[in-house]
Design an enzyme around this catalytic site. Structure first.
Site, PDB file in Angstrom:
ATOM      1  N   HIS A 141      -0.462 -12.556  82.420  1.00 25.69           N
ATOM      2  CA  HIS A 141      -1.710 -12.128  81.787  1.00 25.69           C
ATOM      3  C   HIS A 141      -2.474 -13.369  81.341  1.00 25.69           C
ATOM      4  O   HIS A 141      -2.043 -14.106  80.460  1.00 25.69           O
ATOM      5  CB  HIS A 141      -1.382 -11.235  80.601  1.00 25.69           C
ATOM      6  CG  HIS A 141      -2.575 -10.544  80.014  1.00 25.69           C
ATOM      7  ND1 HIS A 141      -3.876 -10.899  80.297  1.00 25.69           N
ATOM      8  CD2 HIS A 141      -2.663  -9.492  79.133  1.00 25.69           C
ATOM      9  CE1 HIS A 141      -4.703 -10.127  79.643  1.00 25.69           C
ATOM     10  NE2 HIS A 141      -3.990  -9.248  78.932  1.00 25.69           N
TER      11      HIS A 141
ATOM     12  N   HIS B 262      -5.955  -3.058  85.137  1.00 26.26           N
ATOM     13  CA  HIS B 262      -5.708  -4.023  84.070  1.00 26.26           C
ATOM     14  C   HIS B 262      -4.219  -4.360  84.045  1.00 26.26           C
ATOM     15  O   HIS B 262      -3.843  -5.519  83.944  1.00 26.26           O
ATOM     16  CB  HIS B 262      -6.180  -3.444  82.735  1.00 26.26           C
ATOM     17  CG  HIS B 262      -6.155  -4.417  81.608  1.00 26.26           C
ATOM     18  ND1 HIS B 262      -6.852  -5.604  81.621  1.00 26.26           N
ATOM     19  CD2 HIS B 262      -5.501  -4.377  80.406  1.00 26.26           C
ATOM     20  CE1 HIS B 262      -6.640  -6.257  80.495  1.00 26.26           C
ATOM     21  NE2 HIS B 262      -5.814  -5.533  79.742  1.00 26.26           N
TER      22      HIS B 262
ATOM     23  N   CYS C 132      -9.506  -9.978  76.335  1.00 23.74           N
ATOM     24  CA  CYS C 132      -8.997  -9.947  77.707  1.00 23.74           C
ATOM     25  C   CYS C 132     -10.036  -9.510  78.739  1.00 23.74           C
ATOM     26  O   CYS C 132      -9.842  -9.722  79.937  1.00 23.74           O
ATOM     27  CB  CYS C 132      -7.784  -9.022  77.799  1.00 23.74           C
ATOM     28  SG  CYS C 132      -6.559  -9.317  76.520  1.00 23.74           S
TER      29      CYS C 132
END
Length: 907
Positions: free
Chosen positions: A358, A318, A182
Site C-alpha cells: 500500500h 482499492h 490514500c
C-alpha cells in the site's frame, strides 16, 4: 488522423499520454508492468536488502516482519539538473525531490519536455507525511536564523510540492497540492480532468509520492492491527489479515482526447469519466470506510462515463488486504453491479497492493497506471496471494472473479472498459472509468536515414543518455525509428551538451560505434553561418541530380523553381542547337538544385549570416540574398555559361546580352549579406574615373572573376554550408573526420542530416515541424534523462547530538559538499586575501558547493533570495560590519563583496 475517429461522443474524453513510476525494485513503467503481468510479489523479495535496512527497533519486542518496501537511494538527487542548490536540496523533503523527477520523466515520456511547449500545463500533486523534516531537520532548528527556518519550510512542507514542480518545470497552468490520504493521487486525476474539460489547462501532470523515513525493511506485527501477520498482502483472499505499507510514486500526463489524437501523442488509455465524494458521517468512525459512499461514487463515475456495469471487464480495486476494508469494498461493488445485471464472473478483480504493498497517497495513480497498461496490452493481470477467495467471491453468484494467471483480454468487437477505485482515510472516495486506447499509426518516412539528437547538462550524462537510447532503439521496429527520431527532436529539452547520430535501420543502431556519435557544446552566441554556392559548371552540370526526382520533399520545390527558370530563359534557348540547349538545361538544373537546397534550409529555420558564391554559384547566391530576382539571376547565369562555351563573335554576343540585361536591373550595390571579394570593393573606386555604372562593373566582375567570394575581417569560427549537389558542412567545432565521412556516402539524406545535426549541436534552432511537413509522426515513449544524483542528506540528530551546542542548522546541511567538476571549474580563481578566504568558507557553507572561486556568481551557483538573506546576516556577524542589504545584493561575487568589506576598514 482526425478522419479515423468520430469525436461526437468523445468530447469529454481525457487521454493519458505520459507516465512515470517508482516503486521498490522498479525504475520505470516497463519494469512495473512486467512484475504485474508475471504475478510477482515484489514486496516479499528480500534478496536485494542489506543489513542496514533490515535493522529493527531494539525497543520493540514484537514479531518483526521483513519486507522489500523501500525505494533505494532516496538521499541522492540531481541538484544540477534542476538547478537547486545542494544545501536547499538537502532540506527538501525527499518526496518532493522524487515527485519532481517523476514529473519531468512523465513530460519526457509524453514527448512534451521540449523548449517550445506552448500548451498551458498544470500540476496536481500529493505526498505522504514529512518524516524527514521531523527526524532529520527539526532538531537543528533551535539555532537557525529566521531565513533558514523559512527555507526549510518551503523545501519540506506539503503545500509546496506542486508549486515547486511548476516553478522548476516552467508550468503555467493550475498548480495545487491535493491531500486526501490514500486517495490523493486519484483525486488529483479527477480534478485534473475537470481542469482540462473547463479549458483551465491544456495538459495536466498529476500524481503523488510516498516515502517512509526512517527506512526500515519491515515492521513490527501487532495482533488485531492493520498490518499483515505474515508479510503478504492478500487482497480479497479469505485468509487476508492486513495490509503492508510501502514506498511508491507515480505520475500521469493528461490531455483532452481529441487534442492528443490530432497531435500524434501516444495514448495509453482514455478516461471516460470520474467521480469523487466523501462518506461524511455515514460511517462508524473517522477512519472507517462506508459502503454507501463507495456505492455512490462508483455509480456516479459510470453515469458520467456513459458506461454500464456489464461493460466493465476489469476492476482495479482499492484492495488493501484488511478484512474489514475488503469486505466493505466487495459489498459496495456487488451492490452497484447487481442493480443492472445478473451476469456472473465477467469482471476480473485485482489490486496492485498485493504485488507492491500500500503506497499511501500514490496508491490511486499506481492502480490507474496498472489498469491502463492492461488495457493497452489487452491483458488481464493475475490476482496474486489468493488461496481461497473471499466468501463473497466464492459464492458462485458474483459478477467478479480472481484470475490466477495473466489472461488475454478478449472482446466482442466492443471497447474494453475498466474501473479504478481509491478510497482515502477520512472518507474521500474516487472512482475512474478507463477505456482502451485507439491504435494510431504514423506514415512511412520519406527519409532513408534518420537523425537522432540528444542533449544533457553534462558530458557524462550525454553519453549515458545515448547508451540508453541506443539500447532502446535496437529493439524498435524500423517503422518506429522515424517516430523515435521525431520524439527526440521535438519532445525533449535542448541542453548545452549535445550530440547526434544517424541511422537507417535498427540493425545499424545495435552496432553503432562511439565514434559515430558526434558531440559538442551549443554556443550562447551563434557563430556566423555562410551559405556557400560552388561553381557547379566545373562538376559537369547536373549529371548527378537524378536523386531529386526520387525525393518528393525536394522534387516539388525543384519542379516549381525549374519551371520559373525555364520560362525566364526559354526565348534565349530557341536559337541554340539541340546539344547546346541540352547542356544549358543541364547547367540550369544545377542552379535550380542550389536554389532549392537553400530554400529548404530556410524553411527548416536555418538562415545564414552571409551568402557567398564561386564562379557560376555567385548567381544562385545573388538570387538567394535578394540582390537579384530568380529570373534575372537565371538569365545572367545562362549568358555566363554560353559566353564561356563559345569563342569570338558568339562569345561577344552573349556578353552583350548579359550586359544589356544587367543594365536594365535596378539592384543597387550588393547587400551586406552577400559577401563580395575585395577586388570588387576596390574596383568601386574606379567607377568615378571610368564612368562605368555599378551594374556594368558588376556584370564584368561576374563574368571575369571565377575566384571564390571572400570578406575582409570575416569573423573567426564561422560555419560554411555548401549548397551544392553534395551538401556538406565545415568550420566551427565540427569534426573534420565526420565531415569527410559524411560527404562520401550515397544517401542524400545522410548528407543533409549530417549538416542538420551539426547545426543543432552548434545551437541553431531547427523548425522540426517543417522538417516533417509531409509526414504524420507520433510522439512515442523513450528512455528518459539519466539523472546524475549526488548525496543531499542531513543526518538525524542521534548521529550529531554531541555537536548541537556549538553548531547552527546551516552547518548540518551537507556532510560532504558537492564538488564541482573540472568542466564547471573553467575560469576558477582562488582567493587572494584573508577576507576572500573567509568569504569563500561562508559561501561554501551556505551553498554546499566547493570550491568556489572569487569571481563566481552567487545566483549562478544556485543561490536565491532566502540564501542571500541568511548569508547576509552571517557576513555582517563574522566581519562585524553593517553592510546595507541593497549593497550586499548588488555585489554578487566574492571579489566584489570583499572590496566592500575591506572599504569599512580603510575609513
Amino acid at each position: 488522423m482526425s478522419n479515423d475517429i468520430d469525436f461526437t461522443d468523445k468530447k469529454t474524453d481525457i487521454a493519458i499520454i505520459g507516465v512515470s513510476i517508482r516503486l521498490p525494485s522498479v525504475e520505470n513503467v516497463d519494469q512495473f508492468w512486467n512484475f504485474i503481468k508475471n504475478g510477482e510479489e515484489v514486496i516479499a523479495d528480500l534478496s536485494g536488502l542489506n543489513e542496514e535496512t533490515l535493522q529493527r527497533n531494539p525497543d520493540n519486542s514484537g514479531q518483526f516482519i521483513q519486507t522489500n518496501s523501500n525505494i533505494k537511494d532516496i538521499e541522492y538527487f540531481d541538484t544540477s539538473f534542476f538547478n537547486i542548490n545542494p544545501s536547499e536540496a538537502s532540506w527538501m523533503d525527499p518526496q518532493h525531490r522524487l515527485f519532481l523527477e517523476l514529473a519531468w520523466e512523465a513530460l519526457e515520456a509524453a514527448g512534451y519536455a521540449g523548449d517550445d511547449r506552448k500548451d498551458v500545463t498544470g500540476v496536481y500533486a500529493g505526498v505522504y507525511a514529512n518524516y524527514y523534516s521531523m527526524f532529520h531537520l527539526l532538531p537543528y532548528l533551535k539555532n537557525a536564523q529566521a531565513a533558514t527556518n523559512l527555507q526549510i519550510q518551503i523545501a519540506s512542507e506539503k503545500d509546496h510540492v506542486a508549486t515547486m514542480a511548476a516553478y522548476k518545470l516552467g508550468l503555467i497552468g493550475p498548480s495545487l497540492n491535493v491531500q486526501s490520504a490514500c486517495s490523493s493521487s486519484l483525486a488529483a486525476v479527477h480534478m485534473a480532468c475537470e481542469s482540462l474539460l473547463t479549458y483551465s489547462s491544456d495538459m495536466m501532470i498529476c500524481g503523488a509520492a510516498t516515502l517512509s523515513i526512517p527506512q526500515i525493511a519491515g515492521y513490527e506485527y501487532q495482533d488485531n492491527g492493520l498490518l499483515s501477520s505474515d508479510g503478504h498482502l492478500r487482497a480479497f483472499d479469505a485468509k487476508a489479515t492486513g495490509t503492508i505499507y510501502s514506498d511508491g510514486a507515480g505520475c500521469v500526463v493528461l490531455k483532452r482526447f481529441q487534442d492528443a489524437w490530432e497531435d500524434g501523442d501516444t495514448i495509453y488509455g482514455v478516461i471516460k469519466g470520474s467521480a469523487m465524494n466523501n462518506d461524511g458521517s455515514q460511517k462508524a468512525g473517522f477512519t472507517a470506510p462506508a459502503v454507501k459512499g463507495q456505492i455512490e461514487v462508483i455509480e456516479r463515475a459510470m453515469m458520467v462515463a456513459g458506461v454500464q456495469p456489464e461493460q466493465i471487464s476489469y476492476l482495479e480495486a482499492h484492495g488493501t488486504g484488511t478484512p474489514m476494508g475488503d469486505a466493505i469494498e466487495l459489498e459496495a461493488l456487488h451492490e452497484v453491479f447487481a442493480k443492472s445485471t445478473s451476469k456472473r464472473a465477467f469482471c476480473a478483480l485485482g489490486s496492485n497492493k498485493s504485488n507492491f504493498g500500500h503506497t499511501g497517497p500514490a496508491a490511486g495513480v499506481i492502480g490507474l497506471i496498472k489498469t491502463m497498461m492492461a488495457l493497452k496490452d489487452k491483458i488481464l493481470p493475475p490476482a496474486i496471494n489468493i488461496e481461497t477467495p473471499n466468501s463473497r467471491l466464492a459464492s458462485g453468484t458474483s459478477p467478479f472473479y480472481l484470475n490466477p494467471i495473466a489472461l488475454d483480454w478478449s472482446s466482442d468487437n466492443s471497447p474494453r472498459y475498466a474501473g479504478v477505485s481509491s478510497f482515502g482515510l477520512g472518507g474521500t472516495n474516487v472512482h475512474v472509468i478507463v477505456e482502451e486506447p485507439p491504435e494510431a499509426t504514423s506514415s512511412a518516412s520519406e527519409r532513408k536515414s534518420m537523425l537522432f539528437v540528444l542533449s544533457a547538462k553534462t558530458k557524462t550524462a550525454l553519453h549515458g543518455y545515448k547508451n540508453r537510447i541506443q539500447v532502446s532503439l535496437s529493439s524498435t521496429s524500423d517503422r518506429r525509428l522515424a517516430d523515435s527520431a521525431y520524439t527526440l527532436q521535438i519532445g525533449r529539452k535542448a541542453f548545452e551538451h549535445r550530440g547526434f547520430f544517424i541511422a537507417s535501420a535498427k540493425d545499424s543502431l545495435s552496432s553503432l560505434e562511439e565514434s559515430s556519435f558526434y558531440t559538442g557544446r551549443s554556443k550562447n552566441i551563434l557563430p556566423p553561418l555562410h551559405f556557400c554556392f560552388p561553381d557547379l559548371t566545373e562538376e559537369g552540370g547536373s549529371k548527378d541530380i537524378g536523386w531529386v526526382r526520387e525525393e518528393p520533399l525536394f522534387y516539388e520545390d525543384w519542379a516549381v523553381i525549374q519551371q520559373r527558370v525555364r520560362q525566364a530563359v526559354e526565348f534565349e534557348l530557341v536559337s541554340l542547337d539541340v546539344e547546346t540547349r541540352n547542356d544549358i538545361i543541364s547547367a540550369l538544373g544545377s542552379f535550380v538544385v542550389q536554389i532549392t537546397m537553400s530554400r529548404l534550409w530556410h524553411r527548416w529555420g536555418i538562415s545564414p549570416s552571409y551568402y557567398e558564391g564561386e564562379g557560376a554559384g555567385l548567381y544562385a547566391a545573388a538570387a538567394e540574398s535578394g540582390w537579384l530576382k530568380l529570373e534575372d539571376a537565371a538569365y545572367l547565369y545562362t549568358c555566363y555559361v554560353l559566353a564561356q562555351r563559345f569563342k569570338t563573335e558568339k562569345q561577344e554576343a552573349w556578353i552583350d546580352r548579359y550586359e544589356r540585361r544587367a543594365a536594365r536591373l535596378n539592384v543597387g550595390w550588393p547587400p551586406d549579406s552577400l559577401v563580395l571579394p575585395e577586388v570588387l570593393h576596390e574596383a568601386q573606386s574606379m567607377e568615378n574615373h571610368s564612368g562605368l555604372s555599378n551594374l556594368n562593373l558588376l556584370s564584368r566582375f561576374l563574368y571575369y572573376s571565377p575566384q571564390p567570394l571572400s570578406r575582409k575581417g570575416q569573423p573567426s569560427g564561422e560555419i560554411n554550408m555548401t549548397m551544392g549537389l553534395i551538401p556538406s558542412i565545415s568550420g566551427g567545432d565540427i569534426q573534420r573526420a565526420a565531415h569527410e565521412t559524411r560527404t562520401e556516402t550515397e544517401d542524400i539524406w545522410e548528407k543533409i542530416n549530417n549538416c542538420l545535426g551539426w547545426l543543432w549541436v552548434e545551437g541553431f534552432s531547427i523548425n522540426w515541424s517543417a522538417y516533417y511537413e509531409r509526414e504524420k509522426r507520433l510522439r512515442i515513449p523513450l528512455p528518459t534523462y539519466p539523472f546524475e544524483r549526488v548525496r543531499c542528506w542531513v543526518e538525524p540528530e542521534s548521529d550529531q547530538k554531541r555537536n548541537l551546542a556549538t553548531k547552527s542548522a546551516a552547518e548540518y546541511v551537507t556532510s560532504v559538499p558537492l564538488k564541482l567538476s573540472a568542466e564547471e571549474l573553467v575560469g576558477y580563481k582562488a582567493p587572494r586575501s584573508g577576507t576572500e578566504r573567509v568569504l569563500v568558507h561562508l559561501w561554501e557553507k551556505h551553498l554546499g558547493v566547493t570550491p568556489i572561486g572569487i569571481e563566481d556568481n552567487f545566483y549562478e551557483l544556485g543561490g536565491n533570495s532566502l540564501f542571500a538573506a541568511s548569508l547576509y546576516a552571517n557576513v555582517n556577524e563574522v566581519f562585524n560590519v553593517d553592510i546595507e542589504l541593497e549593497v550586499f545584493l548588488e555585489h554578487q561575487s566574492i571579489a566584489e563583496l570583499a572590496d566592500v568589506i575591506e572599504s569599512f576598514f580603510k575609513i
